[in-house]
Motif scaffolding. Structure first.
Motif, mmCIF file in Angstrom:
data_model
loop_
_atom_site.group_PDB
_atom_site.id
_atom_site.type_symbol
_atom_site.label_atom_id
_atom_site.label_comp_id
_atom_site.label_asym_id
_atom_site.label_seq_id
_atom_site.Cartn_x
_atom_site.Cartn_y
_atom_site.Cartn_z
ATOM 1 N N LEU A 251 0.811 -1.218 0.000
ATOM 2 C CA LEU A 251 0.000 0.000 0.000
ATOM 3 C C LEU A 251 0.846 1.271 0.000
ATOM 4 O O LEU A 251 0.480 2.266 -0.631
ATOM 5 C CB LEU A 251 -0.942 -0.004 1.211
ATOM 6 N N LEU A 252 1.993 1.229 0.658
ATOM 7 C CA LEU A 252 2.857 2.411 0.681
ATOM 8 C C LEU A 252 3.435 2.694 -0.707
ATOM 9 O O LEU A 252 3.536 3.846 -1.127
ATOM 10 C CB LEU A 252 3.988 2.232 1.694
ATOM 11 N N ASP A 253 3.838 1.634 -1.402
ATOM 12 C CA ASP A 253 4.311 1.804 -2.785
ATOM 13 C C ASP A 253 3.182 2.388 -3.643
ATOM 14 O O ASP A 253 3.398 3.280 -4.460
ATOM 15 C CB ASP A 253 4.745 0.454 -3.377
ATOM 16 N N TRP A 254 2.010 1.850 -3.445
ATOM 17 C CA TRP A 254 0.843 2.285 -4.221
ATOM 18 C C TRP A 254 0.568 3.770 -3.979
ATOM 19 O O TRP A 254 0.301 4.532 -4.898
ATOM 20 C CB TRP A 254 -0.348 1.422 -3.835
ATOM 21 N N ASN A 255 0.603 4.174 -2.705
ATOM 22 C CA ASN A 255 0.342 5.578 -2.367
ATOM 23 C C ASN A 255 1.343 6.522 -3.024
ATOM 24 O O ASN A 255 1.022 7.662 -3.355
ATOM 25 C CB ASN A 255 0.386 5.782 -0.850
ATOM 26 N N SER A 256 2.575 6.034 -3.217
ATOM 27 C CA SER A 256 3.598 6.901 -3.806
ATOM 28 C C SER A 256 3.324 7.187 -5.278
ATOM 29 O O SER A 256 3.919 8.095 -5.871
ATOM 30 C CB SER A 256 4.990 6.270 -3.658
ATOM 31 N N LEU A 257 2.404 6.422 -5.885
ATOM 32 C CA LEU A 257 2.048 6.684 -7.287
ATOM 33 C C LEU A 257 1.246 7.985 -7.415
ATOM 34 O O LEU A 257 1.197 8.586 -8.478
ATOM 35 C CB LEU A 257 1.229 5.522 -7.856
#
Length: 538
Positions: A251-257
């Motif tokens: 989810l953290l990787d996703w949020n960085s998008l």
């Protein structure tokens, strides 16, 4: 003083026992009292009773004696300038509708891809309804936001001048047009929901937020099939130095998008699963709306820099769930910038929310990965009645835990997670903002188990001024970092805030009954020992 405290808590308990009492009836009662007694006598009576119990003084100079007295007993301060506009319900509703509806929505209502939770509704336009012990701001114009920013700047300066390691409280809704908070919240929620949909496709639904790790290659295929982007675009999304290097995306990787772009309005795009397109939340933004969004971010930045310069920590208050995702994200961005060397910015987590643990754990993990100081204030929450009735009437899932016991479990689960992070990594900090004695005992027990010393100042305790002194002062004298939320402001301008403070619920007033019995006990002790005029030395 002891007798006055007993009397003012008695007045509060007898006449305003629950939320069912109406805010405007109390306001009318105070207006009538002002007419009967006259302005000067009314102010004097208020200072001797209700105002004197819950408010520190009229300005940053008059509050210093109380702050210094509390400091002598080991109790710090979170300064909170508690002046509110004295609006009628009609005026509040009009301001809310004007400031939460964009020009595009006014021109073509119902055309854009908006969810009803994140749209303004007149019947809930007065955000003061059912809310106690929390200030409420309504947007008028940009000049008013600038004036409110100046008030917060003065509060930060006063906090820096009055105490060491003090806090100052701010609210995001005071700093800009709430339309942006509504829209950005909806975008963040929809992107997270999209992530959950993709996780379900990979058989990973029902897990805690951080346990959902999507297989990168499967994710790329899913996004291509959905038509969210062409193959090259999707490949470029995941070519960051660390992003997806493990073969999975969390989810953290996703949020960085959701990255920074030239125009803030370009952030406000959502994935449409039905047609596979990234669509703007609204069809268009005016130039002025774009400027308003930027000004809000600029004001937040100014406050954070001022806090750093004055050696003050900034406590960003939590607000309604339809604003909160944006508020938390903006606070998180401030933490990433200003919490590099020590905790300056603190976010507030409301543990009566079903998603509280996911929010806390995800943010702690981000701070761990990026190496900055995590700062949190844990509260149970101030908007339950309003949130529940809004969800039921408008028709979306109730965001609140089903009962008080579930909220207690959530609070202790979040608290234990942060305490464990402090134990493993001394970069986390938490304020246990609670009047619940069991929660305080739970915290002390965990600290003792983990060997967390109060002198490290990683765990703070917080209570409202005028409430639960039997918790605050023994903690302070025992060497624990404890703080009072200290409202201040002119008597007549703080009355709207005080009127709603009278609407405490029955559960909270049980604590007041206990405090009152302790005060009676102390009064009897002084009478029996001939200490009627006894003044503690500090």
């Amino acid at each position: 003083l002891v007798l006055l405290k007993i009397l003012s808590s008695r007045v509060t308990y007898m006449y305003f026992p629950s939320y069912s009492s109406q805010y405007f009836n109390i306001q009318q009662l105070m207006d009538l009292s002002k007419k009967v007694f006259g302005k000067r006598l009314f102010e004097r009576l208020m200072k001797m009773t209700f105002y004197g119990q819950f408010v520190a003084g009229e300005d940053h100079n008059s509050i210093k004696p109380l702050i210094h007295k509390n400091q002598a007993f080991g109790v710090g301060s979170v300064l909170d300038y508690s002046v509110e506009e004295d609006l009628t319900q009609e005026e509040a509703e009009k301001k809310e509708m004007d400031s939460c509806v964009s020009e595009a929505e006014k021109e073509s209502p119902g055309v854009d891809h908006r969810e009803k939770k994140y749209k303004a509704h007149r019947q809930f336009g007065d955000r003061r309804g059912g809310v106690v012990s929390a200030r409420t701001y309504f947007y008028a114009d940009e000049a008013k936001c600038d004036a409110q920013m100046e008030t917060f700047l003065n509060c930060i300066k006063a906090s820096g001048g009055a105490s060491v390691d003090g806090f100052s409280a701010v609210k995001m809704t005071a700093l800009g047009r709430p339309q942006f908070l509504l829209q950005f919240s909806e975008v963040l929620v929809k992107w997270r929901r999209f992530f959950n949909l993709l996780a379900a496709q990979q058989g990973k639904s029902g897990m805690d937020a951080l346990e959902q790790k999507l297989e990168l290659e499967q994710l790329k295929e899913s996004l291509t099939k959905l038509g969210v982007g062409n193959k090259d675009d999707i490949e470029n999304w995941f070519t960051g130095e660390k992003l997806g290097s493990s073969g999975t995306i969390d989810l953290l990787d996703w949020n960085s998008l959701i990255n920074d772009r030239t125009k803030i309005s370009n952030l406000l795009v959502i994935p449409n699963v039905e047609n596979g397109q990234l669509e703007p939340l609204l069809r268009k933004f005016t130039v002025e709306e774009e400027k308003q969004m930027k000004r809000m971010l600029q004001r937040v930045d100014v406050l954070a820099k001022h806090a750093v310069d004055n050696g003050v920590r900034l406590m960003v208050d939590a607000e309604q769930t339809y604003f909160q995702p944006a508020i938390s994200r903006l606070t998180l961005e401030m933490q990433r910038i200003f919490n590099r060397e020590k905790p300056i910015i603190f976010n507030t987590y409301q543990c009566y929310l079903k998603e509280a643990y996911d929010n806390v754990s995800v943010d702690v993990e981000l701070s761990r990965r990026e190496g900055w100081y995590f700062g949190a204030k844990l509260v149970r929450g101030a908007y339950m009645y309003q949130e529940r009735s809004r969800a039921e009437e408008i028709g979306y899932e109730d965001p609140i835990n089903p009962d008080y016991e579930a909220t207690n479990r959530m609070y202790h689960k979040c608290l234990e997670f942060v305490l464990e992070e402090i134990d493993h990594n001394r970069k986390a900090n938490v304020m246990v903002a609670s009047h619940n004695e069991d929660t305080v005992k739970f915290t002390l027990g965990k600290m003792n188990e983990m060997g967390l010393s109060p002198t490290e100042k990683k765990v703070y305790f917080g209570q409202l001024l005028g409430m639960c002194d039997q918790i605050s002062f023994p903690l302070g004298q025992a060497g624990f970092p404890v703080y009072k939320y200290v409202p201040y402001g002119p008597v007549n301008e703080v009355i709207p805030y005080l009127s709603r403070r009278a609407l405490e619920n029955r559960g909270f007033m049980k604590g007041s009954q206990r405090e009152r019995s302790l005060l009676w006990k102390e009064l009897k002790r002084r009478l029996l020992n001939g200490q009627i005029l006894y003044k503690p030395v500090y």
